[in-house]
Motif scaffolding. Structure first.
Motif, PDB file in Angstrom:
ATOM      1  N   GLY A  68       0.832  -1.197   0.000  1.00 46.22           N
ATOM      2  CA  GLY A  68       0.000   0.000   0.000  1.00 46.22           C
ATOM      3  C   GLY A  68       0.865   1.243   0.000  1.00 46.22           C
ATOM      4  N   ILE A  69       0.508   2.210  -0.833  1.00 51.62           N
ATOM      5  CA  ILE A  69       1.232   3.481  -0.909  1.00 51.62           C
ATOM      6  C   ILE A  69       0.349   4.573  -0.313  1.00 51.62           C
ATOM      7  CG2 ILE A  69       2.277   5.216  -2.415  1.00 51.62           C
ATOM      8  CD1 ILE A  69       3.808   2.634  -2.462  1.00 51.62           C
ATOM      9  N   LEU A  70       0.883   5.295   0.667  1.00 53.03           N
ATOM     10  CA  LEU A  70       0.180   6.454   1.218  1.00 53.03           C
ATOM     11  C   LEU A  70       1.021   7.686   0.927  1.00 53.03           C
ATOM     12  CD1 LEU A  70      -2.209   7.600   2.767  1.00 53.03           C
ATOM     13  CD2 LEU A  70      -0.936   7.217   4.893  1.00 53.03           C
ATOM     14  N   GLY A  71       0.574   8.454  -0.061  1.00 49.83           N
ATOM     15  CA  GLY A  71       1.302   9.655  -0.450  1.00 49.83           C
ATOM     16  C   GLY A  71       0.771  10.882   0.258  1.00 49.83           C
ATOM     17  N   GLY A  72       1.556  11.935   0.241  1.00 50.85           N
ATOM     18  CA  GLY A  72       1.127  13.187   0.850  1.00 50.85           C
ATOM     19  C   GLY A  72       2.317  14.086   1.115  1.00 50.85           C
ATOM     20  N   THR A  73       2.037  15.306   1.529  1.00 58.24           N
ATOM     21  CA  THR A  73       3.131  16.203   1.876  1.00 58.24           C
ATOM     22  C   THR A  73       3.668  15.885   3.268  1.00 58.24           C
ATOM     23  OG1 THR A  73       1.453  17.811   2.558  1.00 58.24           O
ATOM     24  CG2 THR A  73       2.456  18.122   0.395  1.00 58.24           C
ATOM     25  N   PHE A  78       5.054   4.891   3.037  1.00 57.71           N
ATOM     26  CA  PHE A  78       4.714   6.312   3.089  1.00 57.71           C
ATOM     27  C   PHE A  78       5.562   7.032   2.052  1.00 57.71           C
ATOM     28  CE2 PHE A  78       3.129   4.716   6.988  1.00 57.71           C
ATOM     29  CZ  PHE A  78       2.159   5.594   7.457  1.00 57.71           C
ATOM     30  N   MET A  79       4.914   7.816   1.204  1.00 52.47           N
ATOM     31  CA  MET A  79       5.602   8.434   0.073  1.00 52.47           C
ATOM     32  C   MET A  79       5.443   9.961   0.108  1.00 52.47           C
ATOM     33  SD  MET A  79       5.092   7.520  -3.962  1.00 52.47           S
ATOM     34  CE  MET A  79       3.479   8.331  -4.091  1.00 52.47           C
ATOM     35  N   PRO A  80       6.351  10.654   0.802  1.00 54.09           N
ATOM     36  CA  PRO A  80       6.283  12.121   0.818  1.00 54.09           C
ATOM     37  C   PRO A  80       6.442  12.698  -0.583  1.00 54.09           C
ATOM     38  CG  PRO A  80       7.732  11.301   2.554  1.00 54.09           C
ATOM     39  CD  PRO A  80       7.437  10.130   1.647  1.00 54.09           C
ATOM     40  N   SER A  81       5.643  13.709  -0.887  1.00 52.23           N
ATOM     41  CA  SER A  81       5.697  14.350  -2.197  1.00 52.23           C
ATOM     42  C   SER A  81       6.861  15.331  -2.249  1.00 52.23           C
ATOM     43  CB  SER A  81       4.395  15.111  -2.469  1.00 52.23           C
ATOM     44  OG  SER A  81       3.288  14.244  -2.416  1.00 52.23           O
ATOM     45  N   ALA A  82       7.562  15.348  -3.369  1.00 53.94           N
ATOM     46  CA  ALA A  82       8.676  16.282  -3.536  1.00 53.94           C
ATOM     47  C   ALA A  82       8.153  17.664  -3.912  1.00 53.94           C
ATOM     48  CB  ALA A  82       9.632  15.765  -4.598  1.00 53.94           C
ATOM     49  N   THR A  83       7.479  17.745  -5.055  1.00 51.25           N
ATOM     50  CA  THR A  83       6.899  19.012  -5.514  1.00 51.25           C
ATOM     51  C   THR A  83       5.447  18.760  -5.867  1.00 51.25           C
ATOM     52  OG1 THR A  83       9.056  19.548  -6.486  1.00 51.25           O
ATOM     53  CG2 THR A  83       7.187  20.970  -7.094  1.00 51.25           C
ATOM     54  N   PRO A  84       4.552  18.798  -4.884  1.00 48.08           N
ATOM     55  CA  PRO A  84       3.140  18.491  -5.157  1.00 48.08           C
ATOM     56  C   PRO A  84       2.548  19.484  -6.152  1.00 48.08           C
ATOM     57  CG  PRO A  84       3.598  18.599  -2.792  1.00 48.08           C
ATOM     58  CD  PRO A  84       4.789  19.169  -3.493  1.00 48.08           C
ATOM     59  N   PRO A  85       2.010  19.015  -7.289  1.00 49.47           N
ATOM     60  CA  PRO A  85       1.495  19.929  -8.313  1.00 49.47           C
ATOM     61  C   PRO A  85       0.260  20.700  -7.868  1.00 49.47           C
ATOM     62  CG  PRO A  85       1.000  17.646  -8.863  1.00 49.47           C
ATOM     63  CD  PRO A  85       1.926  17.604  -7.684  1.00 49.47           C
ATOM     64  N   HIS A  86      -0.448  20.229  -6.827  1.00 51.25           N
ATOM     65  CA  HIS A  86      -1.692  20.873  -6.417  1.00 51.25           C
ATOM     66  C   HIS A  86      -1.524  21.842  -5.261  1.00 51.25           C
ATOM     67  CE1 HIS A  86      -1.051  17.416  -3.839  1.00 51.25           C
ATOM     68  NE2 HIS A  86      -1.856  17.962  -2.946  1.00 51.25           N
ATOM     69  N   LYS A  87      -0.309  21.988  -4.736  1.00 58.03           N
ATOM     70  CA  LYS A  87      -0.095  22.870  -3.594  1.00 58.03           C
ATOM     71  C   LYS A  87       0.279  24.271  -4.073  1.00 58.03           C
ATOM     72  CE  LYS A  87      -0.623  19.843  -0.234  1.00 58.03           C
ATOM     73  NZ  LYS A  87      -1.680  19.935   0.780  1.00 58.03           N
ATOM     74  N   ASN A  88      -0.392  25.279  -3.499  1.00 59.54           N
ATOM     75  CA  ASN A  88      -0.070  26.649  -3.872  1.00 59.54           C
ATOM     76  C   ASN A  88       0.649  27.380  -2.742  1.00 59.54           C
ATOM     77  OD1 ASN A  88      -2.136  26.990  -2.042  1.00 59.54           O
ATOM     78  ND2 ASN A  88      -3.607  27.797  -3.535  1.00 59.54           N
ATOM     79  N   ARG A  89       1.169  26.637  -1.780  1.00 55.36           N
ATOM     80  CA  ARG A  89       1.962  27.226  -0.712  1.00 55.36           C
ATOM     81  C   ARG A  89       3.321  26.526  -0.684  1.00 55.36           C
ATOM     82  NH1 ARG A  89       2.925  23.905   3.460  1.00 55.36           N
ATOM     83  NH2 ARG A  89       1.599  22.050   3.664  1.00 55.36           N
ATOM     84  N   GLU A  90       4.277  27.170  -0.040  1.00 61.67           N
ATOM     85  CA  GLU A  90       5.570  26.531   0.127  1.00 61.67           C
ATOM     86  C   GLU A  90       5.452  25.443   1.189  1.00 61.67           C
ATOM     87  OE1 GLU A  90       8.907  28.979   0.828  1.00 61.67           O
ATOM     88  OE2 GLU A  90       8.486  30.362  -0.824  1.00 61.67           O
TER      89      GLU A  90
END
Length: 199
Positions: free
Chosen positions: A7-12, A38-50
């Motif tokens: 199972g992959i759980l992605g997120g910031t 657990f798969m932390p996102s590097a550059t999430p395309p949907h995030k508009n904040r740092e």
């Protein structure tokens, strides 16, 4: 060799919290998975904040799952440049781990927006989605016949709320693991303040 169910759980994971652990644990047991990555996102395309630097987010997840059997962290999204699209990541995982079958764990709001994901039809062919449903909530997606559904208790915790609590010096006990809370404070994350000592 038996096919491993991962199972992959992605997120910031900015920061990772108890809600992430509950979601991962319920998916592991209800869907009979061998491991959760657990798969932390590097550059999430949907995030508009740092977002907080990836080094810190990865370290916080490692701290959170250190004593959880069958839980691991993958840094795959940090190995590529540019925005992190799930379809590209899953393609790479399948190439690197031909003996595994992957399941992608997502919450209800993500299920409802699956039709907007980049190359979603291609992604549906590569991975099985697990939709985590809170009590009394019904998904709305044209892909419901291809999604495994599990139900978990309602845990109203968000990373945004926790960043605000840390910044305001408010209570964070039990919202994040003690290891994560100490890491945040030692490294001065979330700026304006430090959480209470929670005594």
């Amino acid at each position: 060799m038996d096919t491993k169910k991962i199972g992959i759980l992605g997120g910031t994971f900015d920061p990772p919290h108890i809600g992430h652990l509950i979601m991962a644990t319920e998916a592991k047991f209800q869907c009979n998975l061998d491991e959760i990555w657990f798969m932390p996102s590097a550059t999430p395309p949907h995030k508009n904040r740092e977002v907080t630097h990836g080094e810190h987010r990865i370290a916080m997840v490692r701290e959170m799952i250190a004593r959880c059997e069958g839980f691991e962290v993958t840094e795959i999204e940090f190995e590529r440049k540019g925005p992190s699209y799930t379809v590209d990541t899953i393609q790479q995982l399948k190439e690197d781990h031909a003996d595994a079958r992957f399941y992608f764990i997502i919450g209800g709001d993500m299920v409802d927006s699956l039709h907007t994901w980049d190359r979603i039809e291609q992604l549906m062919e590569m991975v099985t989605f697990i939709g985590v449903k809170r009590p009394g909530y019904e998904f709305e997606s044209p892909y419901m016949d291809r999604i495994l559904t599990i139900e978990t208790p309602l845990i109203g915790i968000s990373s945004t709320m926790l960043r605000n609590r840390f910044a305001g010096g408010e209570n964070t006990k039990y919202y994040v693991s003690e290891e994560v809370r100490k890491y945040i404070e030692v490294n001065g994350l979330y700026e304006a303040g430090r959480s209470t000592e929670n005594r």
